[in-house]
Design an enzyme around this catalytic site. Structure first.
Site, PDB file in Angstrom:
ATOM      1  N   GLU A  99      45.674  34.651  28.227  1.00 25.92           N
ATOM      2  CA  GLU A  99      44.597  34.430  27.198  1.00 25.92           C
ATOM      3  C   GLU A  99      43.849  35.843  27.093  1.00 25.92           C
ATOM      4  OE1 GLU A  99      40.224  32.400  25.933  1.00 25.92           O
ATOM      5  OE2 GLU A  99      41.423  31.670  27.918  1.00 25.92           O
ATOM      6  N   ARG A 319      48.339  28.698  42.901  1.00 22.45           N
ATOM      7  CA  ARG A 319      47.760  30.024  42.506  1.00 22.45           C
ATOM      8  C   ARG A 319      47.701  30.982  43.448  1.00 22.45           C
ATOM      9  NH1 ARG A 319      42.338  29.370  39.175  1.00 22.45           N
ATOM     10  NH2 ARG A 319      42.590  31.654  39.516  1.00 22.45           N
ATOM     11  N   LYS A 329      39.041  35.391  36.448  1.00 28.89           N
ATOM     12  CA  LYS A 329      38.535  36.356  35.657  1.00 28.89           C
ATOM     13  C   LYS A 329      37.180  35.998  34.797  1.00 28.89           C
ATOM     14  CE  LYS A 329      41.913  36.566  32.378  1.00 28.89           C
ATOM     15  NZ  LYS A 329      42.608  36.157  31.207  1.00 28.89           N
TER      16      LYS A 329
END
Length: 442
Positions: A99, A319, A329
């Site tokens: 994104e 992750r 983020k």
């Protein structure tokens, strides 16, 4: 700044429900032959060996249990799979879907290694696809950075696309969903939606007729509602044990110009509606993502099933977490915007731009990602492992220049063996730069 949906904190009860639902789906998938192992089936030469090949994508992907006792077993039909293989030539097709709402960090390096790496392993292709459905948080600066940093990391996308490229097609799918009786226009506020979802209650507008929903959705598209006055929601199962099946929002109103689509749209699709459909549109064979998306597997496949599209293999891996650092983020964005650090490329951050500015080579980052592997086991990697690969690369590939800054005069005798194994040096303070040749072994 609005948090990306994948990072939104959930109430403890809701999180437990999602985890339980995901565990149940994983058990059902295991029974159906879908890959659920922790990655132990891979090898050093082929870490993706346990994944099904494209021609084998005819198994049941997942089983969705509904609150009324019905069951949906979701798989590609033989005809659908044959059409997919014809369009792809049987190749592996993956995607790296960031994104564009910030700079990429080392966790994204692992995702690139998985997505681009699997395609490279099998001679396939990988898309770089921007999931740009939230124009409030996205900037052209981030889009440019991501394209540049992917190249720096040594990966070459087959095609670069944006979810916004498919906005017209996604709108067609939304209309198709309404016509099938699987979506409705809702006028509840965000707080009311959350309250009703938590209580297992249906929206007061859930049973609207098809024609009324089509008209109201067109009114949304024409800009006849204010932001928050109407949403399009999927008619899933508001009593399901999986919170991601609680009639999720498909479209919402945002009067914000999009960095790619401009001002053409005032309604934007949600992540849950967009991501799976873009995978189907691009004929992705393996949709690989991190474990926090595992509970979304039911809603992912439900939408593809009711719209009768091709269904990729979905597999989740752990992750990347590294000791003594921040890899969120959202938190990185706060550090940057509140000027706790000097921009996204501050060398103290584990953003890829920060690592590059520090002098770290992309090859050492990729070597680190290869060593930690691709598993479903949650773990925290010691920071020194990353440092080891940085040092190893520098030690092997850095140019070296030696200089004598304060030279000293040396007296000695140099003898060289003619038989030939090696020069023999005899230093003596009594002789001054004298060299003799000695025959040995003859």
């Amino acid at each position: 700044r609005k948090k990306p949906k994948a990072e939104k904190p959930k109430p403890a009860v809701k999180a437990e429900q999602a985890a339980a639902a995901a565990a149940a789906e994983q058990a059902a998938a295991a029974a159906d032959g879908v890959p659920t192992e922790d990655g132990a089936g891979g090898t050093a030469e082929d870490p993706f060996a346990f994944m099904p090949k494209p021609e084998g994508n005819n198994q049941v992907h997942t089983t969705v249990n509904f609150s009324d006792g019905s069951v949906m077993r979701i798989a590609n039909s033989p005809a659908r799979l044959a059409q997919h293989l014809k369009e792809t030539g049987g190749k592996v097709v993956t995607r790296f879907p960031p994104e564009p709402n910030g700079y990429l960090h080392i966790g994204h390096a692992k995702a690139m290694f998985v997505d681009f790496g699997m395609a490279a392993q099998y001679g396939g292709v990988c898309y770089l696809r921007f999931d740009d459905t939230n124009p409030e948080a996205e900037k052209q600066e981030y889009i440019d950075h991501i394209q540049e940093i992917v190249t720096w990391m040594g990966w070459k996308p087959w095609k670069t696309t944006h979810a916004s490229y498919y906005f017209d097609k996604l709108h067609e799918y939304a209309v198709q969903l309404i016509k099938a009786g699987k979506a409705f226009v809702c006028h509840q506020s965000k707080a009311e939606i959350e309250e009703y979802r938590e209580k297992g209650l249906p929206s007061p507008w859930r049973d609207r007729g098809r024609d009324e929903n089509l008209r109201l959705f067109e009114d949304m598209r024409q800009g006849l509602y204010k932001e928050g006055e109407a949403t399009l929601r999927m008619k899933m199962d508001h009593k399901n044990e999986n919170p991601n099946m609680w009639d999720s929002v498909a479209y919402r109103i945002k009067y914000v110009e999009h960095p790619i689509a401009g001002d053409k749209w005032c309604i934007y699709p949600s992540y849950d509606f967009t991501h799976c459909l873009c995978d189907a549109i691009e004929n992705i064979t393996h949709s690989l993502c991190t474990l926090e998306f595992e509970s979304r597997r039911a809603s992912y496949y439900w939408l593809l099933e009711v719209l009768d599209t091709y269904k990729p293999v979905v597999w989740e891996y752990s992750r990347l977490n590294i000791t003594n650092t921040v890899l969120s983020k959202r938190k990185l964005n706060r550090l940057v915007t509140e000027t706790h650090v000097n921009g996204w490329d501050d060398p103290r951050l584990l953003t890829l731009a920060g690592l590059r500015r520090r002098g770290v080579a992309a090859a050492s980052i990729n070597a680190f990602c290869k060593e930690i592997g691709i598993t479903r086991n949650a773990n925290v990697i010691p920071y020194h492992k990353l440092e080891h690969h940085i040092r190893s690369y520098l030690d092997a590939d850095s140019p070296r220049t030696l200089a004598v800054l304060r030279p000293l005069r040396v007296s000695g005798q140099l003898s060289i063996a003619v038989s030939g194994l090696a020069p023999i040096y005899h230093l003596s303070p009594l002789q001054n730069h004298q060299t003799t040749m000695m025959r040995t072994g003859m």
